[in-house]
Design a protein around this motif. Structure first.
Motif, PDB file in Angstrom:
ATOM      1  N   SER A  21       0.762  -1.301  -0.033  1.00 59.30           N
ATOM      2  CA  SER A  21       0.116  -0.022  -0.165  1.00 59.30           C
ATOM      3  C   SER A  21       0.764   1.217  -0.049  1.00 59.30           C
ATOM      4  CB  SER A  21      -0.877  -0.292   1.452  1.00 59.30           C
ATOM      5  OG  SER A  21      -1.058   1.061   1.932  1.00 59.30           O
ATOM      6  N   PRO A  37       9.926  12.221   4.650  1.00 61.56           N
ATOM      7  CA  PRO A  37       8.724  12.825   3.893  1.00 61.56           C
ATOM      8  C   PRO A  37       7.951  13.728   4.957  1.00 61.56           C
ATOM      9  CG  PRO A  37       8.201  10.355   3.724  1.00 61.56           C
ATOM     10  CD  PRO A  37       9.540  10.695   4.681  1.00 61.56           C
ATOM     11  N   SER A  50      -0.565  -8.480   3.826  1.00 63.61           N
ATOM     12  CA  SER A  50      -1.876  -8.707   3.114  1.00 63.61           C
ATOM     13  C   SER A  50      -1.351  -9.266   1.659  1.00 63.61           C
ATOM     14  CB  SER A  50      -2.368  -7.341   2.837  1.00 63.61           C
ATOM     15  OG  SER A  50      -2.552  -6.576   3.984  1.00 63.61           O
ATOM     16  N   SER A 104      10.763  10.189   8.633  1.00 64.54           N
ATOM     17  CA  SER A 104       9.568  11.170   8.402  1.00 64.54           C
ATOM     18  C   SER A 104      10.025  12.643   8.636  1.00 64.54           C
ATOM     19  CB  SER A 104       8.512  10.664   9.148  1.00 64.54           C
ATOM     20  OG  SER A 104       7.345  11.798   9.225  1.00 64.54           O
TER      21      SER A 104
HETATM   22  O1  NJP Z   1       1.144   4.001   5.077  1.00 61.12           O
HETATM   23  P1  NJP Z   1       0.415   2.441   4.414  1.00 61.12           P
HETATM   24  P2  NJP Z   1       2.455   4.712   4.130  1.00 61.12           P
HETATM   25  N1  NJP Z   1       4.587  -6.201   9.019  1.00 61.12           N
HETATM   26  O2  NJP Z   1      -0.471   2.381   5.652  1.00 61.12           O
HETATM   27  C1  NJP Z   1       2.848  -2.428   6.182  1.00 61.12           C
HETATM   28  C2  NJP Z   1       6.026   6.458   6.587  1.00 61.12           C
HETATM   29  N2  NJP Z   1       5.407   7.820   6.679  1.00 61.12           N
HETATM   30  O3  NJP Z   1       2.746   4.501   2.687  1.00 61.12           O
HETATM   31  O4  NJP Z   1       0.789  -5.598   6.680  1.00 61.12           O
HETATM   32  C3  NJP Z   1       4.621  -6.240   7.604  1.00 61.12           C
HETATM   33  O5  NJP Z   1      -0.408   2.644   3.189  1.00 61.12           O
HETATM   34  C4  NJP Z   1       1.483  -2.434   5.525  1.00 61.12           C
HETATM   35  O6  NJP Z   1       1.197  -3.656   4.921  1.00 61.12           O
HETATM   36  P3  NJP Z   1       0.216  -4.589   5.585  1.00 61.12           P
HETATM   37  C5  NJP Z   1       5.177   5.859   7.578  1.00 61.12           C
HETATM   38  O7  NJP Z   1       5.554   5.956   8.850  1.00 61.12           O
HETATM   39  C6  NJP Z   1       4.359   8.399   5.952  1.00 61.12           C
HETATM   40  O8  NJP Z   1       2.033   6.253   4.347  1.00 61.12           O
HETATM   41  O9  NJP Z   1      -0.333  -5.390   4.305  1.00 61.12           O
HETATM   42  N3  NJP Z   1       4.189  -4.877   7.070  1.00 61.12           N
HETATM   43  C7  NJP Z   1       1.585  -1.497   4.349  1.00 61.12           C
HETATM   44  O10 NJP Z   1       2.134  -1.868   3.285  1.00 61.12           O
HETATM   45  C8  NJP Z   1       5.726   4.231   6.922  1.00 61.12           C
HETATM   46  O11 NJP Z   1       7.031   4.008   7.709  1.00 61.12           O
HETATM   47  C9  NJP Z   1       3.893   9.294   5.921  1.00 61.12           C
HETATM   48  O12 NJP Z   1      -0.792  -4.043   6.337  1.00 61.12           O
HETATM   49  C10 NJP Z   1       3.439  -4.152   7.685  1.00 61.12           C
HETATM   50  C11 NJP Z   1       2.590  -0.520   4.976  1.00 61.12           C
HETATM   51  O13 NJP Z   1       3.288  -0.774   5.841  1.00 61.12           O
HETATM   52  C12 NJP Z   1       5.947   4.486   5.533  1.00 61.12           C
HETATM   53  O14 NJP Z   1       5.831   5.877   5.366  1.00 61.12           O
HETATM   54  C13 NJP Z   1       4.505  10.517   6.139  1.00 61.12           C
HETATM   55  C14 NJP Z   1       3.541  -4.093   9.186  1.00 61.12           C
HETATM   56  C15 NJP Z   1       2.081   0.969   5.450  1.00 61.12           C
HETATM   57  O15 NJP Z   1       1.480   1.465   4.163  1.00 61.12           O
HETATM   58  C16 NJP Z   1       4.851   3.895   4.608  1.00 61.12           C
HETATM   59  O16 NJP Z   1       3.643   4.324   5.266  1.00 61.12           O
HETATM   60  C17 NJP Z   1       5.837  10.289   6.385  1.00 61.12           C
HETATM   61  C18 NJP Z   1       3.989  -5.571   9.797  1.00 61.12           C
HETATM   62  N4  NJP Z   1       3.572  -5.583  11.355  1.00 61.12           N
HETATM   63  C19 NJP Z   1       6.267   8.901   6.788  1.00 61.12           C
HETATM   64  N5  NJP Z   1       2.592  -3.097   9.793  1.00 61.12           N
HETATM   65  C20 NJP Z   1       2.254   9.837   5.265  1.00 61.12           C
HETATM   66  N6  NJP Z   1       1.563   8.868   4.781  1.00 61.12           N
HETATM   67  O17 NJP Z   1       1.925  11.050   5.187  1.00 61.12           O
HETATM   68  C21 NJP Z   1       2.369  -2.223   8.374  1.00 61.12           C
HETATM   69  O18 NJP Z   1       6.661  11.405   6.999  1.00 61.12           O
HETATM   70  N7  NJP Z   1       2.888  -2.651   7.296  1.00 61.12           N
END
Ligand code: NJP
Length: 224
Positions: A12, A178, A35, A136
């Protein structure tokens, strides 16, 4: 030249956008998240010759180690790791946050990052490879979600120190910071946030830079 790029949090948001940009730049990817269905859709879109999907909870060391094993079995090596998985649980601070929510953020934003590095570094040492971290702007300033912000300070600080550790064998570590990005991380999309593809392009830039160029950090903010 073609690189094998392992991406966590690939199901995602920033991770999924990075999969597309990295493949468009001519590389192959190993994608992981919990997922399976979402990962399978990505494989279907790009084909099994370009994408290997391995389901994992990256907060479990044995599961990310399994991803690395499967990646090496299929592609023979790993050149780049994008440690991007992360979570913010309603960005709670201390007063309004719950310890169970803090634990989830510590498990995914801190422990999973360490486990990803632990599992991947031996493979990266073989290729003099590149480790890229999603921190971040919250890892460089203060905000109300004190626990989330602190986990991203950890990610930033870890990236700076891992860069020194990896430099001993000509490896490189880049930390990406970001500002707000329109992803499922937030309930509501807003036009003044960054697009996930903006961050993905920063990752492709870091990957593509000449190996003599050690890009320690990239910060990108929405213009408005
Ligand atoms: O969020 P989202 P982002 N094991 O929720 C995975 C940072 N960030 O793309 O397991 C394995 O769409 C989850 O996959 P699933 C933020 O802190 C964001 O925005 O299938 N995977 C999904 O692919 C993060 O470090 C913003 O649910 C796990 C992904 O993580 C990064 O950007 C600003 C997991 C999250 O995707 C990506 O976030 C910023 C696990 N236990 C930094 N738990 C922003 N969006 O504004 C979660 O400065 N995932």
């Amino acid at each position: 030249n073609e690189k094998i790029v392992l991406i966590t949090g690939a199901s995602s948001g920033i991770g999924a956008a990075t999969v597309d940009k990295v493949i468009e730049a001519g590389h192959k990817v190993v994608i992981t998240a919990r997922s399976t269905d979402k990962l399978n859709k990505i494989v279907k879109r790009w084909g099994e010759d370009k994408v290997l999907a391995v389901t994992a909870d990256v907060s479990k060391l044995d599961q990310i180690q399994n991803v690395v094993e499967k990646a090496k079995e299929k592609f023979g090596r790993i050149d780049v790791v994008f440690a991007n998985a992360g979570t913010g649980v309603n960005t709670p601070g201390i007063e309004n946050g719950e310890p169970s929510e803090w634990k989830t953020m510590l498990d995914v934003n801190i422990n999973a990052l360490l486990f990803t590095a632990k599992a991947c570094l031996p493979a990266l040492k073989e290729t003099q490879g590149h480790f890229i971290i999603t921190s971040s702007t919250a890892g460089k300033k203060t905000l109300k979600g004190s626990v989330y912000g602190a986990t991203k300070w950890f990610a930033y600080g870890f990236g700076q120190n891992l860069a020194a550790e990896m430099a001993e064998w000509n490896g490189r570590c880049t930390t990406i910071c970001p500002g707000m990005v329109n992803t499922p991380f937030f309930d509501e999309a807003k036009p003044d946030k960054l697009d996930p593809s903006d961050v993905a392009e920063a990752v492709v830039y870091a990957i593509s830079a000449n190996p003599r160029c050690d890009i320690r950090e990239i910060t990108l903010m929405p213009t408005q």
